[in-house]
Design an enzyme around this catalytic site. Structure first.
Site, short mmCIF file in Angstrom:
data_model
loop_
_atom_site.label_atom_id
_atom_site.label_comp_id
_atom_site.label_asym_id
_atom_site.label_seq_id
_atom_site.Cartn_x
_atom_site.Cartn_y
_atom_site.Cartn_z
N ARG A 78 -11.63 -10.52 -11.04
CA ARG A 78 -10.25 -9.86 -11.89
C ARG A 78 -9.33 -11.23 -11.86
O ARG A 78 -9.75 -12.31 -11.61
CB ARG A 78 -9.47 -9.05 -10.87
CG ARG A 78 -9.26 -9.53 -9.52
CD ARG A 78 -8.99 -8.43 -8.23
NE ARG A 78 -7.56 -7.99 -8.80
CZ ARG A 78 -6.92 -7.37 -7.75
NH1 ARG A 78 -7.21 -7.56 -6.38
NH2 ARG A 78 -5.77 -6.61 -7.98
N ARG A 79 -8.27 -10.81 -12.68
CA ARG A 79 -7.32 -11.83 -12.94
C ARG A 79 -7.72 -13.05 -13.71
O ARG A 79 -7.17 -14.19 -13.44
CB ARG A 79 -6.67 -12.44 -11.48
CG ARG A 79 -6.11 -11.42 -10.71
CD ARG A 79 -5.38 -12.13 -9.49
NE ARG A 79 -4.77 -11.25 -8.66
CZ ARG A 79 -5.47 -11.04 -7.42
NH1 ARG A 79 -6.32 -11.61 -6.86
NH2 ARG A 79 -4.69 -10.32 -6.58
N HIS A 101 -10.27 0.58 -10.45
CA HIS A 101 -9.90 1.62 -9.55
C HIS A 101 -8.34 1.92 -9.65
O HIS A 101 -7.91 3.10 -9.69
CB HIS A 101 -10.02 1.19 -8.08
CG HIS A 101 -9.30 1.94 -7.01
ND1 HIS A 101 -9.57 3.28 -6.69
CD2 HIS A 101 -8.28 1.53 -6.16
CE1 HIS A 101 -8.60 3.45 -5.82
NE2 HIS A 101 -8.01 2.58 -5.40
N PHE A 102 -7.54 0.78 -9.69
CA PHE A 102 -6.24 0.97 -9.87
C PHE A 102 -5.76 1.73 -11.26
O PHE A 102 -4.59 2.42 -11.10
CB PHE A 102 -5.57 -0.37 -9.81
CG PHE A 102 -4.14 -0.64 -9.96
CD1 PHE A 102 -3.44 -0.49 -8.71
CD2 PHE A 102 -3.60 -1.25 -10.94
CE1 PHE A 102 -2.24 -0.63 -8.55
CE2 PHE A 102 -1.97 -1.26 -10.78
CZ PHE A 102 -1.55 -1.06 -9.59
N HIS A 103 -6.35 1.34 -12.22
CA HIS A 103 -6.04 2.32 -13.38
C HIS A 103 -6.58 3.66 -13.27
O HIS A 103 -5.96 4.62 -14.10
CB HIS A 103 -6.82 1.36 -14.67
CG HIS A 103 -6.12 0.34 -15.20
ND1 HIS A 103 -6.30 -0.87 -14.50
CD2 HIS A 103 -5.11 -0.08 -15.92
CE1 HIS A 103 -5.45 -1.79 -15.06
NE2 HIS A 103 -4.75 -1.31 -15.95
N HIS A 159 0.73 -1.10 0.01
CA HIS A 159 0.14 -0.11 -0.13
C HIS A 159 0.79 1.35 0.01
O HIS A 159 0.61 2.10 -0.89
CB HIS A 159 -1.20 0.03 1.28
CG HIS A 159 -1.95 1.02 0.72
ND1 HIS A 159 -3.26 0.83 0.04
CD2 HIS A 159 -2.33 2.35 1.17
CE1 HIS A 159 -3.77 1.85 -0.31
NE2 HIS A 159 -3.31 2.69 0.52
N TYR A 161 1.41 5.33 -2.35
CA TYR A 161 1.81 6.53 -2.25
C TYR A 161 3.14 7.03 -2.60
O TYR A 161 3.49 8.24 -3.08
CB TYR A 161 1.69 6.83 -0.69
CG TYR A 161 0.22 6.64 -0.43
CD1 TYR A 161 -0.82 7.57 -0.52
CD2 TYR A 161 -0.02 5.48 0.55
CE1 TYR A 161 -2.10 7.27 -0.26
CE2 TYR A 161 -1.36 5.50 0.95
CZ TYR A 161 -2.19 6.15 0.38
OH TYR A 161 -3.79 6.08 0.77
#
Length: 550
Positions: free
Chosen positions: A440-441, A375-377, A224, A228
């Protein structure tokens, strides 16, 4: 004494930064191609040729874009920032930077070779009990060690500036580099521990089994704050560079430093919010880390407040009236502003989605669905990466002694708009399909013509459309990068560094008290992890042998 007002990065330091950028943009090309293949396969309309596996391609995409592109770009950018604001690197620091670069590059080549040989199709997170080749884990270790060496070179340059300027607050950008580097070093201890002490002996056959829960916990202790580590260089640009580009001033030096310190404190002891669905962790400790996760929202909201405060102050100074009149005064024809601004706007829905993921109850709805990928993208692949592109459009010509031409400026804006359209299609479809339960995956499957799975297919086709548009965006950015690095006209391109507004509060020196901030960080980490970790060891389930499912 070297002045912090030095205008140009030393050519020797520029070579070091550009070496990192060459690796980063090579990773973008290969990882982007792998991403295109993924979305095409998921649409059900394309099959991979030559026996190439879907998870092999998925691993290439995740490792090259999530780890290699980001780490190399960030280190290259931070070396340039330190050289520009804290003075030219010493010969020793520059040599150390090169040593770190080559160790990272060798490690990257080792890991990439194993993935391409289908010996490490373990995805970006390389979760146990999936087992990769030992060379893959050795390569990852070298990347981390190389980044520590590079970080050490940056920290010594900052320390040298402090020695020459006692009692003065350090340049804002140099301060930000120090925070991000310290966070990276503390966070990567987790991934180094699981790879060196668990995965490498296990893959070499020195031990038969691995403790999966401890391995994942150590990964997410790192995983995580990694987000950042990607985000803070974008914040550096937003806080301290964008104001100069638009002709305004930094809203508040103290607020910028405070937000970075809060990220250092609260970004590491939050890894359990990635493990909310995992057994073996007491719910009370998950609850604590969810609270700490929501505390990270505060510096993000501070950043939004500061940025739009800067924009409005500039617009008003140009005579803007009305509630949103200042928006018209912003330089909408300047790619150095427009490209990161699109990233800023994308971070609004991205941050909202992050709060959904971190909430224990809502996480149960979206956990392990393609919502998380969407979300990640939005966070990494839009807010962060578009800002990185925006940085490269002025930094690459600055480092190579060239200029950003009108033609490249216009093409850069087109590239960012292309990216925004492609990501709207792809990420939007991922979020929607995730709410319907699409996993996912996974590659394309109708799960035995299941009615629920048939619902997902139109969204997977929309993802393929969006992914194809994004690949066009990658081709454009690679064309611009090559032009700015090798072919653009020679000239002086500005390295913009913002100044603080005249009526801003004086920056308190407590921000430079690293013993205090590192001490609080360590206490928070020990508080959040010590008891759960002891519990995991005392109540450890039988370990798992390794699996290779490809």
């Amino acid at each position: 004494m070297i002045s912090s007002q030095k205008v140009k990065v030393d050519p020797r330091d520029a070579k070091l930064s550009m070496a990192h950028f060459y690796v980063a943009f090579t990773a973008l090309a290969l990882g982007g191609l792998a991403g295109l293949l993924q979305v095409l396969v998921r649409s059900g309309k394309v099959e991979l040729p030559y026996g190439i596996g879907y998870y092999q391609v998925l691993t290439v995409h995740g490792v090259l874009l999530g780890l290699v592109l980001t780490t190399f770009f960030i280190l290259g950018f931070q070396f340039a920032v330190i050289s520009r604001t804290a003075g030219t690197l010493s010969n020793r620091a520059r040599k150390t930077g090169w040593i770190g670069f080559w160790i990272m590059t060798i490690g990257t080549a080792m890991a990439a070779a194993m993935i391409l040989l289908n010996e490490a199709s373990v995805l970006f997170t390389f979760y146990a009990p999936l087992m990769a080749h030992p060379i893959f884990y050795t390569g990852l270790t070298l990347v981390v060690v190389g980044s520590w060496i590079a970080g050490g070179a940056m920290l010594t340059s900052y320390i040298r500036w402090r020695q020459h300027n006692p009692g003065k607050p350090s340049p804002l950008l140099s301060f930000m580099v120090v925070v991000n580097t310290l966070m990276w070093i503390v966070a990567t201890i987790g991934v180094a521990a699981t790879v060196l002490l668990q995965m490498l002996p296990w893959s070499l056959g020195l031990v038969d089994t691995i403790d999966v829960l401890i391995s994942r916990t150590l990964f997410w202790y790192f995983g995580h704050p990694l987000v950042y580590f990607w985000l803070l260089p974008a914040y550096m640009c937003w806080y301290a560079i964008i104001p100069k580009i638009i002709g305004g001033k930094i809203f508040s030096d103290s607020l910028a430093r405070m937000s970075f310190i809060l990220f250092l404190l609260f970004s590491i002891p939050v890894g359990f919010h990635h493990q909310l669905m995992e057994p073996g962790i007491d719910p009370a400790w998950k609850f604590l880390q969810v609270i700490l996760t929501f505390l990270v929202v505060i510096p993000s909201l501070m950043t939004a407040f500061s940025m739009f405060g800067t924009f409005e102050m500039y617009g008003r100074s140009q005579g803007a009236t009305g509630l949103f009149g200042w928006l018209k005064k912003l330089p909408w024809g300047d790619a150095r502003f427009v490209v990161p601004f699109i990233g800023m706007v994308a971070f609004i829905p991205a941050g909202a989605g992050g709060m959904v993921n971190a909430s224990h109850q809502l996480n149960q709805v979206v956990h392990n669905t393609i919502w998380v990928t969407g979300h990640f993208h939005l966070t990494l692949a839009t807010a962060v990466i578009l800002t990185f592109f925006g940085i490269s459009y002025w930094l690459v010509p600055h480092l190579t002694g060239r200029i950003l031409t009108k033609k490249m400026n216009r093409l850069a804006i087109i590239q960012a708009l292309t990216w925004a359209v492609g990501m709207t299609f792809m990420s939007g479809a991922m979020h929607a399909a995730g709410l319907l339960g699409a996993p996912r995956r996974s590659s394309f499957s109708t799960y035995g013509e299941s009615a629920q799975a048939i619902e997902w297919i139109p969204y997977q086709i929309a993802q393929a459309v969006g992914g194809t548009i994004l690949f066009i965006g990658i081709i454009l950015v690679l064309y611009i990068f090559i032009n700015l690095a090798f072919y653009a006209p020679k000239g002086e391109q500005e390295f913009p560094v913002g100044e603080v507004t005249d009526n801003a509060e004086r920056t308190p020196m407590v921000f430079e008290n690293w013993k205090l901030w590192i001490g609080i960080t360590v206490v928070l980490i020990l508080f959040a992890y010590t008891i759960p970790f002891i519990d995991m060891i005392q109540n450890a389930p039988p370990g798992s042998k390794g699996y290779k499912l490809w």
